[in-house]
Write a protein that holds these residues in place. Structure first.
Motif, short mmCIF file in Angstrom:
data_model
loop_
_atom_site.label_atom_id
_atom_site.label_comp_id
_atom_site.label_asym_id
_atom_site.label_seq_id
_atom_site.Cartn_x
_atom_site.Cartn_y
_atom_site.Cartn_z
N VAL A 146 -7.50 -1.39 6.41
CA VAL A 146 -6.93 -0.47 5.43
C VAL A 146 -7.06 -0.99 4.00
CG1 VAL A 146 -4.56 -1.38 5.51
CG2 VAL A 146 -4.95 1.04 5.00
N TYR A 147 -7.11 -2.31 3.81
CA TYR A 147 -7.24 -2.84 2.45
C TYR A 147 -8.66 -2.61 1.91
CZ TYR A 147 -2.86 -5.00 3.78
OH TYR A 147 -1.56 -5.20 4.22
N ASP A 148 -9.65 -2.60 2.79
CA ASP A 148 -11.00 -2.22 2.36
C ASP A 148 -11.01 -0.78 1.87
OD1 ASP A 148 -12.01 -4.69 2.94
OD2 ASP A 148 -13.02 -4.12 4.79
N GLY A 189 1.70 1.29 4.77
CA GLY A 189 1.76 -0.06 4.20
C GLY A 189 2.05 0.03 2.72
N ARG A 190 3.04 -0.71 2.26
CA ARG A 190 3.41 -0.62 0.85
C ARG A 190 2.26 -1.06 -0.06
NH1 ARG A 190 8.74 -4.05 1.79
NH2 ARG A 190 7.30 -4.87 3.35
N ILE A 191 1.67 -2.21 0.21
CA ILE A 191 0.56 -2.66 -0.63
C ILE A 191 -0.69 -1.85 -0.33
CG2 ILE A 191 -0.22 -4.47 0.94
CD1 ILE A 191 -0.18 -4.55 -2.93
N ALA A 192 -0.82 -1.33 0.90
CA ALA A 192 -1.98 -0.49 1.23
C ALA A 192 -1.98 0.78 0.39
CB ALA A 192 -1.96 -0.13 2.72
N ILE A 193 -0.79 1.29 0.09
CA ILE A 193 -0.66 2.48 -0.75
C ILE A 193 -0.71 2.10 -2.23
CG2 ILE A 193 0.90 4.36 -1.42
CD1 ILE A 193 1.93 4.36 1.48
N LEU A 194 -0.06 0.98 -2.56
CA LEU A 194 0.01 0.56 -3.96
C LEU A 194 -1.35 0.12 -4.49
CD1 LEU A 194 1.96 0.07 -6.33
CD2 LEU A 194 2.26 -2.27 -5.48
N ASN A 329 1.62 -14.69 0.80
CA ASN A 329 1.05 -14.80 -0.53
C ASN A 329 -0.15 -15.73 -0.49
OD1 ASN A 329 0.64 -15.94 -3.26
ND2 ASN A 329 2.46 -14.75 -3.80
N GLY A 330 -1.33 -15.23 -0.90
CA GLY A 330 -2.55 -16.03 -0.82
C GLY A 330 -2.51 -17.26 -1.70
N TRP A 387 -1.17 -11.38 -3.96
CA TRP A 387 0.20 -11.83 -4.17
C TRP A 387 1.11 -11.42 -3.02
CZ3 TRP A 387 2.02 -15.36 -7.40
CH2 TRP A 387 3.40 -15.48 -7.54
N VAL A 388 0.83 -10.27 -2.43
CA VAL A 388 1.73 -9.70 -1.41
C VAL A 388 1.25 -9.97 0.01
CG1 VAL A 388 2.84 -7.59 -0.57
CG2 VAL A 388 2.49 -7.92 -3.03
N VAL A 389 -0.06 -9.86 0.27
CA VAL A 389 -0.56 -10.01 1.65
C VAL A 389 -1.82 -10.87 1.74
CG1 VAL A 389 0.47 -7.96 2.70
CG2 VAL A 389 -1.64 -7.72 1.40
#
Length: 416
Positions: A146-148, A189-194, A329-330, A387-389
């Motif tokens: 989903v991040y792609d 996903g919060r970051i997936a949407i953000l 967090n990476g 920062w998040v995932v």
């Protein structure tokens, strides 16, 4: 336009990317990626090292921390950590070399759009074959790569909506756009949407500033906002309360989850705000280390020391010697492995690319401006993801981000 006749597609690359979706094994995919890259280099007899700010320093970190790791830790742990770090670097190099050696006018973005389309189609088919309204099950189904999709959606929207381009055909373009929106929305996903929202916001602002499309872009944004509002209302009306309430609760708790100032003194409080606890544990471990360890880390294979470990993790064997290999967090994941050197190297990659992107938006060539807009948008969104995932330090290659980063740098170098 028939896709199989499209001469701009990297068909070998597309087959490789599609294999990733169905293999569901990142280690095997990494090996296949190495084979593909080796074949590309053998074909052109040229290997180009990306001229990307911070990347050489980051590669130095990988080399020295790997040597330290093999001296101090088990080979299994070192190789495990390398799989978290090296694949994204490989895709930066692949993207750079594909562009640098591109003599036939092929397009990485068009190839990636088709890859994204296949991902989203698979998610929809999986959902139709196994329909469910359970929050966690829906997330699993639509969370595939989903991040792609989160990087591809704003870029193809930029091309179709703001630039008014036809990528494949009017119908296929709309189909791909709709599929990606559906997957992002239903991933919950919060970051997936953000991530795509951040990227498209940056794209819109820079388009107004650099492309002189203020009036039209503002109208487009207003229309998109209206459509998204209607879609959210419909989605919350259709889905059961058990699903929407969980998602809303996660959003409400977002700020607390990453608040490192809160007092975490038990397993229960750690589990309740795990991201914050990871950061606290990492910083505590770093402060207790010697100067050399703070500066250069303790090698790949070193994890984050945990005082409070969830009971289920102990029974499942997810923790080894009281250490966790990855934080959410990476940047915090890099600290015990490479210290400040690794973190600064990664920060330089982001800052350098954003700076270059802004410079590109000011050049006279329109295509250069467009590439600059895309580069800035994916780097800002990528930083949020990192920062998040975890972002570029993860069990799954940060493939789209890395390959576009490499491609854009090589494209600008060719143009200059």
């Amino acid at each position: 336009m028939l896709i199989y006749r499209d001469k701009e597609i990297y068909y070998g690359l597309l087959i490789l990317l599609i294999s990733r979706i169905f293999l569901e094994n990142e280690e095997v995919f990494f090996l296949l990626s190495l084979v593909y890259f080796s074949a590309c280099v053998s074909k052109t007899m040229k290997l180009r090292i990306p001229q990307i700010t911070g990347l050489k320093l980051y590669m130095i970190f990988i080399i020295y921390s790997t040597i330290i790791g093999f001296c101090l830790y088990s080979a299994r742990n070192v190789i495990r950590d390398l799989f978290y770090i090296v694949p994204t670097v490989l895709w930066i190099i692949i993207g750079y070399n594909l562009c640098a050696n591109n003599q036939t006018g092929k397009s990485l973005l068009k190839t990636l759009y088709l890859y994204g389309m296949v991902i989203s189609i698979k998610c929809v088919i999986d959902f139709l074959l196994n329909p469910t309204l359970n929050f966690n099950q829906i997330r699993v189904i639509f969370g595939t790569c989903v991040y792609d999709i989160g990087f591809l959606l704003p870029i193809i929207a930029f091309e179709i909506i703001i630039l008014k381009r036809t990528v494949f055909s009017a119908k296929l373009d709309c189909f791909i756009l709709l599929l990606m929106i559906v997957q992002i929305g239903l991933s919950f996903g919060r970051i997936a949407i953000l991530e795509p929202l951040i990227a498209f916001s940056i794209i819109s602002i820079l388009s107004i500033k650099s492309l002189g499309s203020k009036g039209r872009t503002i109208k487009i944004l207003a229309g998109i906002f209206l459509i998204l509002t209607i879609a959210v209302v419909i989605l919350f009306y259709v889905l059961p309360d058990s699903t929407t309430s969980v998602f809303l609760a996660k959003i409400e708790n977002s700020a607390t989850e990453i608040n490192t100032k809160q007092n975490i003194d038990s397993i229960a409080s750690a589990m309740q705000n795990w991201r914050a606890y990871e950061m606290q544990a990492t910083l505590k471990q770093w402060r207790k280390s010697g100067i050399l360890s703070q500066a250069f880390g303790r090698g790949i294979g070193k994890g984050i020391d945990l005082e409070f470990v969830p009971y289920s993790w102990k029974s499942a064997g997810m923790i080894e010697n009281g250490e966790m290999p990855l934080a959410h967090n990476g940047f915090y994941t890099l600290i015990p492995k490479g210290g400040l050197f690794a973190v600064v190297s990664m920060l330089l990659i982001f800052v350098g690319a954003i700076h270059k992107g802004f410079k590109m938006t000011k050049c006279k060539n329109r295509e250069c401006k467009i590439n600059g807009i895309v580069l800035v948008s994916i780097m800002v969104a990528g930083f949020a993801n990192m920062w998040v995932v975890r972002g570029a330090v993860c069990s799954e290659a940060f493939l789209v981000w890395g390959s576009i980063l490499g491609w854009m740098y090589a494209e600008e170098r060719r143009r200059g």
